[in-house]
Design a protein around this motif. Structure first.
Motif, PDB file in Angstrom:
ATOM      1  N   ASN A  43       9.203  14.655   1.877  1.00 13.06           N
ATOM      2  CA  ASN A  43       7.949  13.901   1.868  1.00 13.06           C
ATOM      3  C   ASN A  43       7.111  14.197   0.619  1.00 13.06           C
ATOM      4  N   GLN A  44       7.306  15.392   0.044  1.00  8.30           N
ATOM      5  CA  GLN A  44       6.579  15.742  -1.175  1.00  8.30           C
ATOM      6  C   GLN A  44       7.215  15.148  -2.427  1.00  8.30           C
ATOM      7  N   LYS A  47       7.670   8.049   1.701  1.00  7.30           N
ATOM      8  CA  LYS A  47       7.247   9.111   2.606  1.00  7.30           C
ATOM      9  C   LYS A  47       7.545   8.693   4.043  1.00  7.30           C
ATOM     10  N   GLY A  48       7.312   9.595   4.951  1.00 12.15           N
ATOM     11  CA  GLY A  48       7.420   9.228   6.369  1.00 12.15           C
ATOM     12  C   GLY A  48       8.542   9.897   7.122  1.00 12.15           C
ATOM     13  N   TYR A  49       9.204  10.890   6.499  1.00  8.76           N
ATOM     14  CA  TYR A  49      10.190  11.668   7.250  1.00  8.76           C
ATOM     15  C   TYR A  49       9.447  12.512   8.277  1.00  8.76           C
ATOM     16  N   LYS A  50       9.833  12.425   9.531  1.00  9.52           N
ATOM     17  CA  LYS A  50       9.162  13.247  10.536  1.00  9.52           C
ATOM     18  C   LYS A  50      10.033  13.435  11.778  1.00  9.52           C
TER      19      LYS A  50
END
Length: 228
Positions: free
Chosen positions: A195-196, A201-204
């Motif tokens: 995500n950085q 983004k949006g890996y969770k």
């Protein structure tokens, strides 16, 4: 400063990827696999022993191939999971069933995800969820794509009917020498770094404890989100 930070993150990702490789090919897993093959040989079940050995060799080859890749196709990841599940089902003498559900419209070769993300959570279900479980275990692995205003997301839902995290923790406390799984912790750190560093983004990961009508633990549900 920014360049140094990027280098630090790149080094951390490389370190975590190596740890992920070691966690999936740890001596404990290899010993158990080799022990199972030897047991089949002692029982004169040579065909099963050869089948197990063949799947084990394929699993190691895929793991070694994937460790150098930042992304793999969903099809490659599914092949890896199928070999892994096949080995574990043989090793645990069919103590659990695994079902993978995918929509028919999926183009498995077009969807790219980081390797070695899904397997540690499946391993958790097998190693911790089904320990001392009297009835047959079940792992359901469902994939679906959700669209929002900014981008599409691939969801992988891993749901088991195991003993639940609370009971598993209690049992681990009573067994101080029991090996702890580090795979999920490493995976969470890897997703935080992705995500950085990545444009998308949006890996969770979201983990839910499941309960039956009597408020008794009846499994665990893991929702892994991949931006695609």
């Amino acid at each position: 400063y920014q360049e140094r930070k990027r280098l630090e993150i790149a080094e951390k990702i490389a370190e975590l990827e190596l740890k992920a490789l070691r966690s999936q090919m740890n001596p404990h897993f290899i010993f158990n696999a080799m022990n199972s093959i030897q047991n089949y040989m002692l029982d004169n079940d040579v065909d099963t022993a050869l089948s197990y050995l063949s799947d084990f060799a394929k699993l190691i080859r895929i793991t070694l191939d994937n460790v150098s890749k930042k992304f793999v196709t969903l099809e490659e990841e599914l092949n890896y999971l199928k070999y892994y599940l096949s080995l574990e089902q043989m090793r645990f003498d069919k103590k659990f069933e695994a079902i993978i559900n995918l929509p028919n419209e999926f183009d498995y070769n077009q969807i790219l995800i980081p390797p070695m993300i899904i397997q540690p959570f499946i391993e958790n279900s097998i190693k911790h969820g089904f320990v001392n479980k009297l009835d047959k275990g079940l792992i359901k692995i469902d994939f679906f794509i959700s669209d929002n205003d900014t981008n599409a997301e691939l969801h992988c839902i891993i749901e088991d009917n195991g003993i639940g995290r609370t009971k598993s923790r209690e049992m681990n406390q009573n067994q101080p020498n029991k090996q702890k799984s580090r795979g999920t912790k490493i995976t969470t750190e890897r997703l935080a770094l992705l995500n950085q560093t990545h444009e998308r983004k949006g890996y969770k990961i979201n983990i839910t404890d499941l309960y039956n009508d009597n408020e008794e633990p009846c499994g665990t549900k893991v929702d892994i989100t991949f931006p695609i």
